[in-house]
Scaffold this motif. Structure first.
Motif, PDB file in Angstrom:
ATOM      1  N   PHE A 312       0.840  -1.191   0.000  1.00  0.00           N
ATOM      2  CA  PHE A 312       0.000   0.000   0.000  1.00  0.00           C
ATOM      3  C   PHE A 312       0.880   1.249   0.000  1.00  0.00           C
ATOM      4  N   ASN A 313       0.611   2.116  -0.943  1.00  0.00           N
ATOM      5  CA  ASN A 313       1.341   3.382  -1.013  1.00  0.00           C
ATOM      6  C   ASN A 313       0.368   4.531  -0.813  1.00  0.00           C
ATOM      7  N   PHE A 314       0.598   5.338   0.206  1.00  0.00           N
ATOM      8  CA  PHE A 314      -0.226   6.513   0.420  1.00  0.00           C
ATOM      9  C   PHE A 314       0.346   7.690  -0.348  1.00  0.00           C
ATOM     10  N   SER A 315      -0.548   8.470  -0.937  1.00  0.00           N
ATOM     11  CA  SER A 315      -0.085   9.672  -1.631  1.00  0.00           C
ATOM     12  C   SER A 315       0.450  10.691  -0.633  1.00  0.00           C
ATOM     13  N   GLN A 316      -0.053  10.627   0.618  1.00  0.00           N
ATOM     14  CA  GLN A 316       0.444  11.518   1.670  1.00  0.00           C
ATOM     15  C   GLN A 316       0.162  10.894   3.033  1.00  0.00           C
ATOM     16  N   GLN A 317       1.072  11.107   3.971  1.00  0.00           N
ATOM     17  CA  GLN A 317       0.892  10.591   5.314  1.00  0.00           C
ATOM     18  C   GLN A 317       0.019  11.558   6.119  1.00  0.00           C
ATOM     19  N   PRO A 318      -0.992  11.023   6.835  1.00  0.00           N
ATOM     20  CA  PRO A 318      -1.861  11.906   7.620  1.00  0.00           C
ATOM     21  C   PRO A 318      -1.227  12.268   8.964  1.00  0.00           C
ATOM     22  N   GLY A 319      -1.824  13.253   9.618  1.00  0.00           N
ATOM     23  CA  GLY A 319      -1.405  13.584  10.973  1.00  0.00           C
ATOM     24  C   GLY A 319      -1.935  12.563  11.960  1.00  0.00           C
ATOM     25  N   ARG A 320      -1.688  12.825  13.235  1.00  0.00           N
ATOM     26  CA  ARG A 320      -2.110  11.885  14.281  1.00  0.00           C
ATOM     27  C   ARG A 320      -3.628  11.800  14.373  1.00  0.00           C
ATOM     28  N   HIS A 321      -4.309  12.945  14.246  1.00  0.00           N
ATOM     29  CA  HIS A 321      -5.763  12.986  14.381  1.00  0.00           C
ATOM     30  C   HIS A 321      -6.412  12.831  12.996  1.00  0.00           C
ATOM     31  N   ILE A 322      -7.224  11.780  12.850  1.00  0.00           N
ATOM     32  CA  ILE A 322      -7.872  11.504  11.557  1.00  0.00           C
ATOM     33  C   ILE A 322      -9.223  12.215  11.462  1.00  0.00           C
ATOM     34  N   LEU A 323     -10.006  12.150  12.526  1.00  0.00           N
ATOM     35  CA  LEU A 323     -11.364  12.703  12.455  1.00  0.00           C
ATOM     36  C   LEU A 323     -11.859  13.057  13.853  1.00  0.00           C
ATOM     37  N   HIS A 324     -12.510  14.216  13.964  1.00  0.00           N
ATOM     38  CA  HIS A 324     -13.221  14.588  15.187  1.00  0.00           C
ATOM     39  C   HIS A 324     -14.680  14.834  14.824  1.00  0.00           C
ATOM     40  N   LEU A 325     -15.576  14.184  15.552  1.00  0.00           N
ATOM     41  CA  LEU A 325     -17.001  14.488  15.463  1.00  0.00           C
ATOM     42  C   LEU A 325     -17.394  15.091  16.801  1.00  0.00           C
ATOM     43  N   ASP A 326     -17.801  16.349  16.804  1.00  0.00           N
ATOM     44  CA  ASP A 326     -18.103  17.060  18.048  1.00  0.00           C
ATOM     45  C   ASP A 326     -19.564  17.498  18.091  1.00  0.00           C
ATOM     46  N   ASP A 327     -20.255  17.067  19.151  1.00  0.00           N
ATOM     47  CA  ASP A 327     -21.630  17.499  19.409  1.00  0.00           C
ATOM     48  C   ASP A 327     -22.540  17.239  18.197  1.00  0.00           C
ATOM     49  N   ILE A 328     -22.440  16.026  17.675  1.00  0.00           N
ATOM     50  CA  ILE A 328     -23.173  15.655  16.450  1.00  0.00           C
ATOM     51  C   ILE A 328     -24.601  15.241  16.799  1.00  0.00           C
ATOM     52  N   SER A 329     -25.557  15.784  16.060  1.00  0.00           N
ATOM     53  CA  SER A 329     -26.955  15.354  16.163  1.00  0.00           C
ATOM     54  C   SER A 329     -27.482  15.065  14.766  1.00  0.00           C
ATOM     55  N   GLY A 360     -28.458   3.290  12.565  1.00  0.00           N
ATOM     56  CA  GLY A 360     -27.785   4.436  11.969  1.00  0.00           C
ATOM     57  C   GLY A 360     -26.341   4.202  11.582  1.00  0.00           C
ATOM     58  N   LYS A 361     -25.954   2.942  11.356  1.00  0.00           N
ATOM     59  CA  LYS A 361     -24.550   2.658  11.019  1.00  0.00           C
ATOM     60  C   LYS A 361     -24.170   3.269   9.678  1.00  0.00           C
ATOM     61  N   SER A 362     -24.974   3.018   8.651  1.00  0.00           N
ATOM     62  CA  SER A 362     -24.663   3.580   7.332  1.00  0.00           C
ATOM     63  C   SER A 362     -24.762   5.104   7.343  1.00  0.00           C
ATOM     64  N   THR A 363     -25.711   5.629   8.134  1.00  0.00           N
ATOM     65  CA  THR A 363     -25.815   7.091   8.291  1.00  0.00           C
ATOM     66  C   THR A 363     -24.529   7.645   8.883  1.00  0.00           C
ATOM     67  N   LEU A 364     -23.995   6.971   9.911  1.00  0.00           N
ATOM     68  CA  LEU A 364     -22.761   7.433  10.539  1.00  0.00           C
ATOM     69  C   LEU A 364     -21.595   7.400   9.546  1.00  0.00           C
ATOM     70  N   LEU A 365     -21.537   6.362   8.700  1.00  0.00           N
ATOM     71  CA  LEU A 365     -20.482   6.330   7.678  1.00  0.00           C
ATOM     72  C   LEU A 365     -20.591   7.527   6.750  1.00  0.00           C
ATOM     73  N   ARG A 366     -21.823   7.871   6.362  1.00  0.00           N
ATOM     74  CA  ARG A 366     -22.008   9.032   5.484  1.00  0.00           C
ATOM     75  C   ARG A 366     -21.654  10.330   6.209  1.00  0.00           C
ATOM     76  N   ILE A 367     -21.950  10.409   7.504  1.00  0.00           N
ATOM     77  CA  ILE A 367     -21.545  11.579   8.292  1.00  0.00           C
ATOM     78  C   ILE A 367     -20.029  11.704   8.301  1.00  0.00           C
ATOM     79  N   ILE A 368     -19.346  10.579   8.510  1.00  0.00           N
ATOM     80  CA  ILE A 368     -17.878  10.578   8.523  1.00  0.00           C
ATOM     81  C   ILE A 368     -17.326  11.027   7.174  1.00  0.00           C
ATOM     82  N   SER A 369     -17.982  10.578   6.086  1.00  0.00           N
ATOM     83  CA  SER A 369     -17.504  10.932   4.745  1.00  0.00           C
ATOM     84  C   SER A 369     -17.835  12.373   4.373  1.00  0.00           C
ATOM     85  N   GLY A 370     -18.760  13.002   5.120  1.00  0.00           N
ATOM     86  CA  GLY A 370     -19.145  14.383   4.830  1.00  0.00           C
ATOM     87  C   GLY A 370     -20.292  14.522   3.867  1.00  0.00           C
ATOM     88  N   SER A 371     -20.912  13.385   3.494  1.00  0.00           N
ATOM     89  CA  SER A 371     -22.002  13.436   2.515  1.00  0.00           C
ATOM     90  C   SER A 371     -23.380  13.541   3.170  1.00  0.00           C
TER      91      SER A 371
END
Length: 660
Positions: A312-329, A360-371
């Protein structure tokens, strides 16, 4: 019950089956396994009478009834309620109910002896067929498969294909055929429903044939494995785990027999070549030629367990924090999915998102993706690039492209050779790579789409039900690929074996919150059982408790009562210490006895392995079976003793801490 002898079935010039045989016994639970395209579903349709074999005999007992759950049922639609559809299983009871209603209506104006007699006979037969319980039985099974009480009276046509399949499964289970055939029954079920069906099939009074990619489901419900391989039906008397062990053993024996035969062939050929021209040896040389011609050749072992080695080759290495979801409704009308929930993803997290459908599993995946629009804040980390796999994305594959072209689109920097290597890992070889997407099966499209995701150079993957439509070998390939993946991912899956192999954290949605268990799926399952035993359910869980820790080791007890090592004054009494020391001594003795027994059994196991590799053993079917049975028994004993030893050592460690 059903006997299949010398079955032959051809697709054009290719033999799916050739002189294959199978005998289905009453109450037998069979797992039918094999690679995609080997003819598992075809065999079920032959048994069901939909396809006619090209040769062989299929004999069925006169009273055999067959129920067949297959993917074609997804298209069935009607205005009838799902409860009515499920109750179609009770054909005779429904006829009698209509007759009873008609007779009761007539008796409102015509109370003759003839009508009373007819009503009495109808009610008597209805009662004998348990007609008064059919609705409650139908409701119980539908609710076990995940339907709410309110759903039962909604029309079938309002439900999605997966939910309609559940209704058809319920109808089939209510019919109670003497042979139940289930083709990928877990594809459209969530985890609670899979576990419910599992228990139902385990206790089913008829015979069952299951085709499924869900290894744990197969392991838990079958007592026999039938493998479709080489146009034959190979029989293994045990569950899937036993099949894996037994097949490895058979392959080892076959490999030895093949190599021995090849050595003998080479030796014979050298003798013929050396002496065929000498008059004094010509007769012997000719005899060896005839010997070779009569020899029944042993096939070499074909390794069906593909090994994957992705780079696996990444085009770029990410930082330590991948995702924050804060106060999500998130809500759909009055149905709330999340309320002021928070979650974090760090680099290297391998998360399995599990739970019942509708949470809401698939909903949460879409929330994570931003869609998916939300109330709250979604913050993607530095240099994070993600790729999203979902079943509906199979439709985005360009149907006129070849598989190779699709992978080039995902990663243009890879050479054709590298892309063909990746496709090879996903079981596409030779000219297969030039096949157009439009001619591929659902499982083949899934493998292409997964290969595209893994080639995308994304350092964060979102995978929604990636194992649907894959066979067991393809699931194993995906497991290996994800185990080698150094990035971060969130996977939604109901396949317990798959999840247990790829996740280091478990997410689930409870009380409208994203909860996390920081451990493997096996640890999570144990922890959940502990919660149930303690009477802890979702309603008792604090809403802000989004980080769950693994359960601790059990507290030592005296005479079955927790003591925590203390007397009433805060210190253990002398009598308590003596009792604890006695308990510790007994635990150490138990551990020592287990160690001694394990050592003895390990020696016996090694001896049996030598015996099983002995040609004198595998040349005698009865002796081979006896040695196999003893080998399995010894292995099971060793596993049990190792569990007992580990438990004794853990408890002893707790007592030592208390006595320190």
């Amino acid at each position: 019950m059903i006997s299949i002898t010398n079955l032959s079935y051809y697709l054009g010039s290719r033999a799916l089956y050739e002189n294959a045989s199978l005998h289905i016994k009453p109450n037998q639970k069979i797992g039918l396994i094999g690679l995609n395209g080997t003819g598992k579903s075809t065999l079920l349709r032959i048994i069901n009478g939909e396809y006619q074999p090209d040769g062989g005999i299929i004999s069925k007992a006169g009273d055999v009834s067959i129920g067949f759950l297959n993917q074609d049922l997804l298209s069935y639609q009607t205005d009838d309620s799902i409860l009515s559809v499920a109750m179609q299983a009770f054909a005779r009871q429904n006829e009698l109910q209509i007759k009873i209603d008609e007779l009761l209506h007539k008796m409102e104006t015509d109370y003759t002896d003839d009508l009373v007699d007819k009503l009495g006979r109808a009610q008597e037969e209805f009662d004998a067929l348990d007609g008064y319980t059919i609705q409650s039985r139908a409701e119980e099974i539908l609710e076990g498969l995940g339907f709410s009480t309110d759903d039962l009276h909604r029309p079938l046509k309002l439900f999605s294909g997966g939910w309609r399949m559940r209704v058809m499964l319920a109808k089939l289970l209510l019919e109670k055929p003497s042979l139940l055939m289930l083709d990928e029954p877990t594809n459209h079920l969530d985890l609670p429903s899979i576990q419910w069906v599992e228990k139902y099939v385990q206790n089913y009074e008829g015979s069952v044939i299951v085709v499924s990619h869900d290894r744990e489901f197969v392991d838990n419900v079958v007592d026999t494995i039938v493998e479709v391989s080489g146009a034959k039906l190979n029989y293994y008397a045990g569950d899937y785990s036993y099949y894996m062990e037994e097949k490895a053993l058979r392959n080892e024996i076959q490999k030895g027999a093949f190599e021995n035969q090849q050595a003998k062939i080479r030796q014979t050929e050298r003798f013929i070549e050396r002496f065929k021209a000498k008059a004094s040896k010509a007769k012997q040389a000719q005899s060896r030629v005839k010997q070779l011609e009569r020899m029944e050749l042993v096939d070499d072992v074909i390794d069906s367990n593909a090994r994957v080695n992705f780079k696996f080759n990444f085009s770029q290495q990410p930082g330590r924090h991948i995702l924050h979801l804060d106060d999500i409704s998130k809500a759909y009308g009055e149905k709330r999915i999340l309320t002021h929930s928070t979650a974090r993803l760090e680099r290297g997290d391998k998360v399995a998102l599990i739970g019942a459908n509708g949470r809401g599993k698939s909903t949460l995946l879409r929330i994570i993706s931003g869609s998916e629009p939300i109330d709250g804040e979604r913050v993607l980390g530095y240099n994070v690039s993600f790729s999203f796999y979902a079943q509906h994305q199979l439709e985005s594959l360009r149907v006129e492209d070849s598989m190779l072209d699709e992978l080039k689109q995902a990663n243009p920097t890879k050479s054709d050779g590298e892309l063909r290597g990746v496709l090879g890992c996903f079981l596409f070889s030779g000219d297969d790579v030039f096949k157009k997407i439009k001619v591929l099966s659902g499982g083949e499209k899934s493998r292409v789409a997964l290969a595209k995701v893994l080639l995308s150079q994304a350092n964060f993957l979102l995978l929604d039900e990636p194992t649907n439509h894959l066979d067991m070998q393809s699931v194993n390939i995906l497991i290996q690929a994800l185990q080698q993946y150094e990035g971060t991912y969130v996977v939604v899956s109901h396949d317990r074996y798959f999840v247990s192999q790829i996740a280091n954290k478990i997410w689930y949605i409870e009380d409208e919150q994203i909860k996390e268990y920081p451990g493997t799926y096996d640890e999570y399952e144990w922890w959940q059982e502990e919660r149930k035993a303690q009477g802890i359910g979702p309603s008792k869980q604090p809403a802000d408790n989004s980080k769950m820790q693994p359960a601790t080791s059990p507290t030592p007890t005296t005479n079955g009562q927790p003591t925590n090592g203390k007397a009433t004054n805060g210190k253990p009494s002398d009598d308590e210490r003596k009792e604890w020391q006695k308990t510790l001594k007994n635990l150490n003795r138990q551990a020592q006895e287990s160690e001694t027994k394990i050592a003895q059994l390990e020696e016996r196991k090694k001896w049996l392995e030598v015996e099983l590799a002995n040609p004198a053993t595998y040349g005698d079917d009865k002796l081979m079976q006896a040695k196999n049975d003893e080998y399995r028994h010894v292995t099971a004993q060793i596993n049990q003793l190792q569990d007992e030893w580990e438990l004794a050592m853990l408890e002893a460690e707790e007592w030592e801490k208390k006595l320190a």
